[in-house]
Design a protein around this motif. Structure first.
Motif, PDB file in Angstrom:
ATOM      1  N   TYR A  68       0.838  -1.190   0.000  1.00  0.00           N
ATOM      2  CA  TYR A  68       0.000   0.000   0.000  1.00  0.00           C
ATOM      3  C   TYR A  68       0.878   1.246   0.000  1.00  0.00           C
ATOM      4  O   TYR A  68       2.105   1.163   0.081  1.00  0.00           O
ATOM      5  CB  TYR A  68      -0.940   0.005   1.217  1.00  0.00           C
ATOM      6  N   ASN A  69       0.221   2.400  -0.092  1.00  0.00           N
ATOM      7  CA  ASN A  69       0.935   3.666  -0.097  1.00  0.00           C
ATOM      8  C   ASN A  69       1.589   3.898   1.258  1.00  0.00           C
ATOM      9  O   ASN A  69       0.958   3.740   2.305  1.00  0.00           O
ATOM     10  CB  ASN A  69      -0.036   4.804  -0.414  1.00  0.00           C
ATOM     11  N   ALA A  70       2.869   4.319   1.239  1.00  0.00           N
ATOM     12  CA  ALA A  70       3.618   4.466   2.494  1.00  0.00           C
ATOM     13  C   ALA A  70       3.032   5.559   3.377  1.00  0.00           C
ATOM     14  O   ALA A  70       2.928   5.403   4.591  1.00  0.00           O
ATOM     15  CB  ALA A  70       5.089   4.760   2.190  1.00  0.00           C
ATOM     16  N   GLU A  71       2.627   6.689   2.779  1.00  0.00           N
ATOM     17  CA  GLU A  71       2.058   7.773   3.583  1.00  0.00           C
ATOM     18  C   GLU A  71       0.731   7.368   4.213  1.00  0.00           C
ATOM     19  O   GLU A  71       0.466   7.674   5.376  1.00  0.00           O
ATOM     20  CB  GLU A  71       1.855   9.007   2.695  1.00  0.00           C
ATOM     21  N   TYR A  72      -0.085   6.641   3.432  1.00  0.00           N
ATOM     22  CA  TYR A  72      -1.374   6.189   3.984  1.00  0.00           C
ATOM     23  C   TYR A  72      -1.166   5.198   5.128  1.00  0.00           C
ATOM     24  O   TYR A  72      -1.836   5.265   6.178  1.00  0.00           O
ATOM     25  CB  TYR A  72      -2.187   5.543   2.872  1.00  0.00           C
ATOM     26  N   VAL A  73      -0.220   4.275   4.956  1.00  0.00           N
ATOM     27  CA  VAL A  73       0.065   3.288   6.017  1.00  0.00           C
ATOM     28  C   VAL A  73       0.544   3.978   7.279  1.00  0.00           C
ATOM     29  O   VAL A  73       0.122   3.653   8.397  1.00  0.00           O
ATOM     30  CB  VAL A  73       1.107   2.265   5.508  1.00  0.00           C
ATOM     31  N   SER A 133      15.460   1.144  -8.118  1.00  0.00           N
ATOM     32  CA  SER A 133      14.192   0.473  -8.439  1.00  0.00           C
ATOM     33  C   SER A 133      13.138   0.746  -7.363  1.00  0.00           C
ATOM     34  O   SER A 133      11.951   0.951  -7.672  1.00  0.00           O
ATOM     35  CB  SER A 133      14.435  -1.035  -8.557  1.00  0.00           C
ATOM     36  N   ARG A 134      13.598   0.786  -6.106  1.00  0.00           N
ATOM     37  CA  ARG A 134      12.632   1.059  -5.034  1.00  0.00           C
ATOM     38  C   ARG A 134      12.073   2.480  -5.150  1.00  0.00           C
ATOM     39  O   ARG A 134      10.874   2.713  -5.003  1.00  0.00           O
ATOM     40  CB  ARG A 134      13.302   0.862  -3.682  1.00  0.00           C
ATOM     41  N   THR A 135      12.985   3.456  -5.433  1.00  0.00           N
ATOM     42  CA  THR A 135      12.512   4.840  -5.596  1.00  0.00           C
ATOM     43  C   THR A 135      11.595   4.968  -6.811  1.00  0.00           C
ATOM     44  O   THR A 135      10.580   5.675  -6.766  1.00  0.00           O
ATOM     45  CB  THR A 135      13.708   5.785  -5.737  1.00  0.00           C
ATOM     46  N   LYS A 136      11.941   4.241  -7.895  1.00  0.00           N
ATOM     47  CA  LYS A 136      11.060   4.265  -9.065  1.00  0.00           C
ATOM     48  C   LYS A 136       9.694   3.683  -8.751  1.00  0.00           C
ATOM     49  O   LYS A 136       8.662   4.210  -9.176  1.00  0.00           O
ATOM     50  CB  LYS A 136      11.710   3.501 -10.221  1.00  0.00           C
ATOM     51  N   ALA A 137       9.688   2.585  -7.984  1.00  0.00           N
ATOM     52  CA  ALA A 137       8.410   1.974  -7.616  1.00  0.00           C
ATOM     53  C   ALA A 137       7.577   2.937  -6.767  1.00  0.00           C
ATOM     54  O   ALA A 137       6.366   3.085  -6.953  1.00  0.00           O
ATOM     55  CB  ALA A 137       8.652   0.671  -6.868  1.00  0.00           C
ATOM     56  N   VAL A 138       8.259   3.616  -5.827  1.00  0.00           N
ATOM     57  CA  VAL A 138       7.525   4.594  -4.987  1.00  0.00           C
ATOM     58  C   VAL A 138       6.994   5.734  -5.835  1.00  0.00           C
ATOM     59  O   VAL A 138       5.848   6.187  -5.666  1.00  0.00           O
ATOM     60  CB  VAL A 138       8.469   5.108  -3.866  1.00  0.00           C
ATOM     61  N   GLU A 139       7.830   6.213  -6.795  1.00  0.00           N
ATOM     62  CA  GLU A 139       7.365   7.294  -7.669  1.00  0.00           C
ATOM     63  C   GLU A 139       6.191   6.843  -8.538  1.00  0.00           C
ATOM     64  O   GLU A 139       5.242   7.606  -8.753  1.00  0.00           O
ATOM     65  CB  GLU A 139       8.520   7.770  -8.546  1.00  0.00           C
ATOM     66  N   LEU A 140       6.261   5.605  -9.055  1.00  0.00           N
ATOM     67  CA  LEU A 140       5.146   5.091  -9.854  1.00  0.00           C
ATOM     68  C   LEU A 140       3.874   4.999  -9.025  1.00  0.00           C
ATOM     69  O   LEU A 140       2.774   5.335  -9.495  1.00  0.00           O
ATOM     70  CB  LEU A 140       5.517   3.721 -10.433  1.00  0.00           C
ATOM     71  N   LYS A 164       3.165   6.807  -6.385  1.00  0.00           N
ATOM     72  CA  LYS A 164       2.692   8.168  -6.149  1.00  0.00           C
ATOM     73  C   LYS A 164       2.012   8.736  -7.391  1.00  0.00           C
ATOM     74  O   LYS A 164       0.977   9.408  -7.301  1.00  0.00           O
ATOM     75  CB  LYS A 164       3.871   9.059  -5.738  1.00  0.00           C
ATOM     76  N   LYS A 165       2.612   8.455  -8.564  1.00  0.00           N
ATOM     77  CA  LYS A 165       2.026   8.948  -9.804  1.00  0.00           C
ATOM     78  C   LYS A 165       0.662   8.315 -10.048  1.00  0.00           C
ATOM     79  O   LYS A 165      -0.298   9.006 -10.429  1.00  0.00           O
ATOM     80  CB  LYS A 165       2.971   8.632 -10.958  1.00  0.00           C
ATOM     81  N   ALA A 166       0.563   6.985  -9.796  1.00  0.00           N
ATOM     82  CA  ALA A 166      -0.734   6.318  -9.969  1.00  0.00           C
ATOM     83  C   ALA A 166      -1.766   6.874  -8.993  1.00  0.00           C
ATOM     84  O   ALA A 166      -2.936   7.103  -9.350  1.00  0.00           O
ATOM     85  CB  ALA A 166      -0.570   4.816  -9.765  1.00  0.00           C
ATOM     86  N   ALA A 167      -1.327   7.120  -7.737  1.00  0.00           N
ATOM     87  CA  ALA A 167      -2.258   7.696  -6.764  1.00  0.00           C
ATOM     88  C   ALA A 167      -2.687   9.100  -7.176  1.00  0.00           C
ATOM     89  O   ALA A 167      -3.867   9.473  -7.051  1.00  0.00           O
ATOM     90  CB  ALA A 167      -1.598   7.727  -5.389  1.00  0.00           C
ATOM     91  N   ARG A 168      -1.729   9.881  -7.707  1.00  0.00           N
ATOM     92  CA  ARG A 168      -2.073  11.232  -8.152  1.00  0.00           C
ATOM     93  C   ARG A 168      -3.049  11.185  -9.322  1.00  0.00           C
ATOM     94  O   ARG A 168      -4.018  11.968  -9.387  1.00  0.00           O
ATOM     95  CB  ARG A 168      -0.792  11.972  -8.528  1.00  0.00           C
ATOM     96  N   LEU A 169      -2.812  10.257 -10.280  1.00  0.00           N
ATOM     97  CA  LEU A 169      -3.731  10.124 -11.414  1.00  0.00           C
ATOM     98  C   LEU A 169      -5.121   9.702 -10.953  1.00  0.00           C
ATOM     99  O   LEU A 169      -6.140  10.209 -11.445  1.00  0.00           O
ATOM    100  CB  LEU A 169      -3.170   9.106 -12.417  1.00  0.00           C
ATOM    101  N   LYS A 170      -5.159   8.787 -10.003  1.00  0.00           N
ATOM    102  CA  LYS A 170      -6.463   8.366  -9.487  1.00  0.00           C
ATOM    103  C   LYS A 170      -7.178   9.510  -8.794  1.00  0.00           C
ATOM    104  O   LYS A 170      -8.404   9.674  -8.915  1.00  0.00           O
ATOM    105  CB  LYS A 170      -6.278   7.187  -8.530  1.00  0.00           C
ATOM    106  N   LYS A 171      -6.425  10.302  -8.033  1.00  0.00           N
ATOM    107  CA  LYS A 171      -7.037  11.453  -7.392  1.00  0.00           C
ATOM    108  C   LYS A 171      -7.574  12.453  -8.420  1.00  0.00           C
ATOM    109  O   LYS A 171      -8.680  12.998  -8.265  1.00  0.00           O
ATOM    110  CB  LYS A 171      -6.017  12.136  -6.490  1.00  0.00           C
TER     111      LYS A 171
END
Length: 455
Positions: free
Chosen positions: A139-144, A366-373, A375-382
């Motif tokens: 799940y999203n790190a900030e939400y967790v 790769s971990r930072t890219k995954a986190v950015e992806l 975040k980007k997916a969450a931003r697009l959903k928002k």
């Protein structure tokens, strides 16, 4: 309602045991469970359905905690308590603030408190380590952090008091049970016994005197002491002889051929030396050598070492005199090959270290890219959600305007129709009035004709 939470949680555990993902869906199972729950209030039914559906919906999240717990405690907790642990884990994560600590403590006390104590201790011990990492990977790190980790950490001190109470309760049950205290029978009192007769004491026995051998030294001890002194004197004589006389080595006389070879080798070595070239260093300060007293073992070791070195040197010179080659080139080649192997080994170690660092760097990227992806997916959903809400609001506003126009149009039509209806009613009433007056005159005329008198 707080008094019924324990029974409601047990009912939820029973319902969760009946659920199988391959046979039921969440909606059908909750509908069937709602139909079967009879004699409960609406709030109790709602609580049961929320707990059961929440455990089913968040099964992956709960399994992250429960599966390692069973792996860590394979014998202490039975497998039948899995639903019980799922319900407690779900209530702890999602509804701890809604229930309150008092109600939560009552629920935990109604269940198997040993399992609850072990599970909650394990859960809060590893909450900020690998549990947080596993949740963040799903799940999203900030939400967790905002909705799950921080609320649990705020309640951690109160949960620790609850765990201390459970531990005290467990220690109280482990204490040894009270033993049965025997009670004497109420027999009739016996008659007092007569006092015992005094017995005559025996005279003291005579002990043997201490033998004289206790204070005298035996012959065996004297013999051992004499042998010890004799051996010590012998060792001192040998040491004196070794210090005063020199070593008796092999025959120092060498053959003519050996002396020629040794002289030739010495000249070759002297020709290679260049004492007058380069910077002359200062001689090292002379250190005063203090005499060291050697014992017999050290002297024998030095003698054996000297004999071995002399034999090796003689063998080497004899082999050279017989035509053997000088092993210096082979030693130089062996030294170079060893240095080469050492350099290759160090190069491999450096390469492996570089590969490890590169792998770690790629892993971080790769971990930072995954986190950015994410975040980007969450931003697009928002953004999509905001667009959908904006479209929905516009559509609702348009529907409200259309309904308002329709109501206004209907009201105007009703007003127009009411005016037309009033005019038609007036005309009808006028026509009815004219017809009534005509009928009345006709009736008067008929009465006059018939009776001669108007009515």
């Amino acid at each position: 309602m707080a008094k019924n939470y324990g029974s409601l949680v047990k009912e939820a555990i029973v319902l969760l045991d009946k659920y199988t993902a391959s046979k039921h869906t969440t909606e059908d199972f909750t509908e069937d469970a709602t139909k079967n729950l009879k004699g409960l209030e609406a709030q109790d039914k709602e609580f049961l359905i929320v707990v059961v559906s929440g455990c089913i919906e968040h099964k992956k999240l709960l399994d992250i905690v429960i599966d390692p717990f069973y792996a860590h405690n394979p014998k202490h907790i039975p497998k039948q308590h899995r639903s019980q642990l799922s319900v407690i884990c779900y209530l702890t994560i999602f509804h701890l603030d809604d229930l309150g600590l008092q109600v939560y403590s009552n629920i935990v006390s109604c269940l198997d408190f040993r399992s609850m104590h072990t599970f909650l201790s394990f859960f809060f011990e590893h909450l900020t380590t690998w549990i947080q990492d596993e949740w963040t990977s799903m799940y999203n790190a900030e939400y967790v952090m905002a909705h799950w980790i921080d609320p649990l950490l705020r309640r951690r001190s109160k949960i620790e008091t609850l765990l201390e109470k459970l531990e005290a309760r467990e220690r109280g049950e482990r204490a040894s049970p009270k033993t049965t205290e025997p009670v004497e029978f109420s027999f009739s009192k016996c008659k007092p016994h007569s006092p015992p007769q005094p017995t005559l004491s025996r005279p003291p026995e005579k002990h043997r005197a201490v033998p004289n051998s206790t204070y005298n030294i035996g012959k065996d001890v004297q013999i051992l002491e004499e042998n010890k002194q004799r051996n010590h004197q012998k060792m001192e004589d040998l040491l004196h002889e070794a210090t005063t006389t020199s070593f008796r080595c092999a025959n120092p006389q060498k053959s003519d051929n050996l002396e020629k070879v040794m002289y030739r080798m010495k000249e070759e070595l002297d020709s290679k030396l260049k004492f007058n070239s380069g910077h002359r260093c200062q001689p090292s300060p002379v250190k005063k050598k203090w005499p060291v007293k050697l014992n017999s073992a050290t002297i024998l070791r030095q003698r054996a070492l000297y004999d071995r070195k002399v034999e090796e040197e003689l063998q080497r010179l004899e082999t050279l005199a017989e035509g053997a080659h000088e092993p210096s080139s082979f030693n130089q080649w062996q030294k170079e090959m060893r240095e080469k192997d050492q350099q290759e080994r160090l190069a491999k170690i450096d390469q492996k270290h570089a590969e490890i660092l590169l792998g770690q760097y790629e892993k971080i990227i790769s971990r930072t890219k995954a986190v950015e992806l994410k975040k980007k997916a969450a931003r697009l959903k928002k953004e999509e959600a905001s667009e959908l809400t904006l479209k929905r609001d516009q559509r609702r506003l348009q529907e409200v305007n259309e309904k308002r126009d329709l109501v206004q149009q209907v009201s105007e039509n009703c007003k127009k129709n009411s005016k037309e209806a009033k005019e038609m009613m007036m005309k009808f009433k006028q026509s009815v009035g004219k017809h009534a007056t005509h009928c009345n005159t006709l009736f008067q005329s008929v009465t006059i004709i018939c009776f001669g008198v108007p009515i």
